[in-house]
Motif scaffolding. Structure first.
Motif, PDB file in Angstrom:
ATOM      1  N   SER A 131       0.830  -1.220   0.000  1.00 59.03           N
ATOM      2  CA  SER A 131       0.000   0.000   0.000  1.00 59.03           C
ATOM      3  C   SER A 131       0.861   1.265   0.000  1.00 59.03           C
ATOM      4  CB  SER A 131      -0.940  -0.002   1.208  1.00 59.03           C
ATOM      5  OG  SER A 131      -0.206   0.043   2.411  1.00 59.03           O
ATOM      6  N   ASP A 150      -6.285   6.219  -3.118  1.00 57.31           N
ATOM      7  CA  ASP A 150      -7.497   5.404  -3.009  1.00 57.31           C
ATOM      8  C   ASP A 150      -7.164   3.912  -3.104  1.00 57.31           C
ATOM      9  OD1 ASP A 150      -8.959   7.670  -2.741  1.00 57.31           O
ATOM     10  OD2 ASP A 150      -9.600   7.757  -4.841  1.00 57.31           O
ATOM     11  N   ARG A 151      -6.299   3.557  -4.059  1.00 57.74           N
ATOM     12  CA  ARG A 151      -5.884   2.161  -4.190  1.00 57.74           C
ATOM     13  C   ARG A 151      -5.081   1.714  -2.971  1.00 57.74           C
ATOM     14  NH1 ARG A 151      -2.783   1.689  -9.709  1.00 57.74           N
ATOM     15  NH2 ARG A 151      -2.399  -0.407  -8.871  1.00 57.74           N
ATOM     16  N   ALA A 155      -7.554   1.030  -0.168  1.00 53.80           N
ATOM     17  CA  ALA A 155      -8.263  -0.227  -0.410  1.00 53.80           C
ATOM     18  C   ALA A 155      -7.364  -1.428  -0.103  1.00 53.80           C
ATOM     19  CB  ALA A 155      -8.744  -0.281  -1.856  1.00 53.80           C
ATOM     20  N   ARG A 156      -6.094  -1.326  -0.475  1.00 51.18           N
ATOM     21  CA  ARG A 156      -5.144  -2.411  -0.205  1.00 51.18           C
ATOM     22  C   ARG A 156      -4.952  -2.597   1.301  1.00 51.18           C
ATOM     23  NH1 ARG A 156      -1.359  -3.979  -3.618  1.00 51.18           N
ATOM     24  NH2 ARG A 156      -3.147  -3.845  -5.043  1.00 51.18           N
ATOM     25  N   ARG A 212      -7.083  -1.868   3.682  1.00 53.63           N
ATOM     26  CA  ARG A 212      -8.294  -2.469   4.250  1.00 53.63           C
ATOM     27  C   ARG A 212      -8.387  -3.960   3.897  1.00 53.63           C
ATOM     28  NH1 ARG A 212     -12.123   2.691   2.615  1.00 53.63           N
ATOM     29  NH2 ARG A 212     -11.873   3.835   4.588  1.00 53.63           N
ATOM     30  N   GLU A 213      -8.015  -4.314   2.687  1.00 57.24           N
ATOM     31  CA  GLU A 213      -8.014  -5.719   2.266  1.00 57.24           C
ATOM     32  C   GLU A 213      -7.089  -6.546   3.149  1.00 57.24           C
ATOM     33  OE1 GLU A 213      -5.263  -7.510  -0.982  1.00 57.24           O
ATOM     34  OE2 GLU A 213      -7.040  -6.773  -2.029  1.00 57.24           O
TER      35      GLU A 213
END
Length: 566
Positions: A537, A547-548, A551-552, A554-555
């Motif tokens: 991340s 944003d990516r 998301a990474r 949180r994943e």
């Protein structure tokens, strides 16, 4: 944590437990499930058991402190731990943790221990005791051996209205050196032998003090030997075989060693408990193979010491090997919890290959329980055993496994970049080279690169990371490639090469299988795939994709939570 678990078990099964059971379920569920296992039908059982597998030491200590605080609000609480010199480091950590939170607790922790055993073993409680003493949370009450006046008072209580001469009191005190246990044993021995009799309501000596003295051994050890000599041959053999398993032993194991009927062994041990007071039953139940057995302990460790010391070296080695074989047979494939005991038994049996293998297993088991200091001690003991093995690939393999366990334990006890870590993994790298660089070389190279990374040797890291990539390139399985891409990607990120770092970490993420979590932990001491996901991340963020990156992150958190990674 065995002493703590025994205390909680007694508390839950006492007649006055009352609401303490529900309180433990609510406040200390990790401990509750271990002392009062849930039935398979209980709601939430599987979830709780899975949760316990990954519970950290910190959480366990917090739960225990919270539970004792709640209990002490209802009723003052005294915790008694006998023979603390045998306690593991994790139990000592719990005591230290509780002591730091005495404020507000109505709690007294009372422990007994032998200072000489503490000093010889350099026991971790010695350091804790100094810290607690400085904080005015610890008072040591040295127990001296009994004086002559104490012996005289005891005889007055045990034999009320006696007519024993003062010279007899002096004799008992001198022969036992004031040791309470052996004073009691010696007096009972004289009574059973008929030297002390009761006539007309008064206790008297049947012989003069001088005649009694001539029949008594010179030392405490002699007193024990005399007591053991009164046993018949079979009882002596039975206790001698039991002494090889340890201070505690199983009846079915003793029966295996001596090729006796287990029921006969149980009957004879019951007599040794009731008549001679040499052993005490602890519990009865089934071993994993469904064999019935009774767990016993020696009434005092000195009884075990004298019996064990009476064995000639060859007989001791033979008995140790048979005890180990019996334990393996009754516990099946899962002997991880017994690995340390088996390692010591095989060492005594001079089966050094088996001993080293079990020391490595015991170290891994301790790591899984967050017992890092225990893991370090076990791996070092195993390495000493390896020195006694014959040269060859088997010895090299065993040393490599123990070096890996030692390195992982060192990371959690001394820091991630101490010289000892470099030396340990450098030796592991040499062993891999001698074996033709088998698959374990990947975790070794990963650990060496990590060492240089934490030290900040980034250019050295690049060379190490590139070597790791070359070695892992042709692997038929995914984890070496994941580990190599993780380390190479992190090195690039630290060097500011964000584009390449992102590509490498993204590749590690693609190949990582979260279902192989336990395999990663066993090989690397951590889940390198999850680390790669987390680290990926940061280059994304630095390259302008917040944003990516979010998301990474949180994943990764969701995956870590799913596998319960502390």
């Amino acid at each position: 944590y065995l002493p703590i678990l025994e205390i909680l078990d007694r508390l839950l099964h006492s007649t006055t437990a009352g609401g303490f059971v529900e309180m433990m379920k609510r406040v200390a569920p990790t401990w509750y499930v271990q002392v009062a296992p849930l039935s398979p039908e209980s709601s939430g059982t599987s979830e709780i058991r899975e949760d316990i597998k990954s519970t950290s030491q910190e959480r366990m200590k917090r739960e225990l402190a919270a539970y004792f605080l709640d209990v002490s609000r209802v009723r003052p609480l005294v915790l008694l731990l006998e023979d603390l010199h045998w306690a593991d480091a994790s139990t000592v950590d719990v005591l230290n943790y509780l002591a730091e939170r005495f404020e507000g607790m109505r709690l007294l922790v009372l422990v007994t221990y032998r200072p000489s055993d503490m000093a010889v073993a350099r026991h971790p409680f010695l350091q804790v005791a100094r810290q607690l003493h400085a904080a005015s949370a610890f008072v040591e009450c040295p127990l001296e051996h009994l004086g002559r006046a104490d012996v005289e008072r005891y005889l007055g209580l045990e034999f009320p209205g006696h007519s024993l001469p003062p010279s007899f009191v002096t004799l008992i005190h001198e022969k036992t050196e004031g040791h309470p246990l052996f004073m009691v044993d010696l007096v009972r021995y004289l009574r059973d032998r008929g030297d002390l009799v009761r006539n007309g309501g008064r206790w008297n000596l049947t012989h003069s003090t001088a005649d009694v003295a001539r029949e008594l051994p010179e030392t405490v050890k002699g007193t024990i030997g005399r007591k053991i000599d009164r046993l018949d041959e079979l009882d002596r053999r039975l206790l001698t075989a039991a002494s090889v398993q340890g201070h505690e032993f199983d009846t079915v194991v003793v029966s295996d060693v001596l090729a006796l009927d287990p029921a006969d062994v149980e009957d004879r041990l019951a007599g040794l408990d009731q008549i001679h007071r040499l052993v005490q039953p602890i519990r009865s139940g089934e071993l994993p193979d469904r064999s019935l057995s009774v767990r016993y302990r020696f009434a005092h460790v000195l009884y075990q010491n004298v019996l064990y010391g009476s064995l000639q070296p060859t007989r001791r080695a033979s008995f140790a090997g048979k005890v180990a074989q019996s334990l393996v047979a009754h516990h099946g494939a899962d002997t991880s919890a017994l690995a340390a005991e088996l390692a010591l038994l095989y060492e005594t049996a001079r089966d050094f290959a088996a001993s080293a293998r079990y020391f490595a297993t015991a170290a891994q088991h301790a790591m899984q329980l967050f017992g890092f200091r225990e893991a370090l001690s076990l791996s070092e003991r195993g390495l000493a055993v390896v020195d006694a093995m014959a040269e060859g690939p088997a010895r090299t393999q065993q040393e490599l496994a123990l070096r890996m366990a030692k390195g992982a334990a060192l990371r959690s006890t001394t820091g991630w970049a101490t010289p000892h870590i470099e030396q340990t993994f450098a030796r592991a790298r040499q062993l891999c080279h001698e074996l033709g660089d088998p698959p374990p070389v990947i975790p070794v190279l990963w650990a060496i690169t990590l060492f240089h990374l934490i030290r900040g040797n980034l250019l050295e890291c690049r060379a190490r990371g590139d070597e790791l990539m070359v070695v892992a390139r042709d692997s038929a399985v995914a984890h070496p490639i994941v580990a190599a891409h993780h380390m190479a990607g992190v090195v690039r990120e630290f060097l500011g090469e964000m584009s390449e770092a992102s590509l490498l970490l993204e590749r590690a993420r693609e190949l990582h299988d979260p279902a192989e979590h336990d395999m990663y932990l066993a090989l690397y001491g951590t889940n390198v795939g999850l680390l790669a996901r987390a680290m990926s991340s940061r280059p994304l963020w630095a390259l302008g994709f917040p944003d990516r990156a979010l998301a990474r992150a949180r994943e990764t958190l969701a995956l870590a939570d799913a596998v319960r990674e502390p």
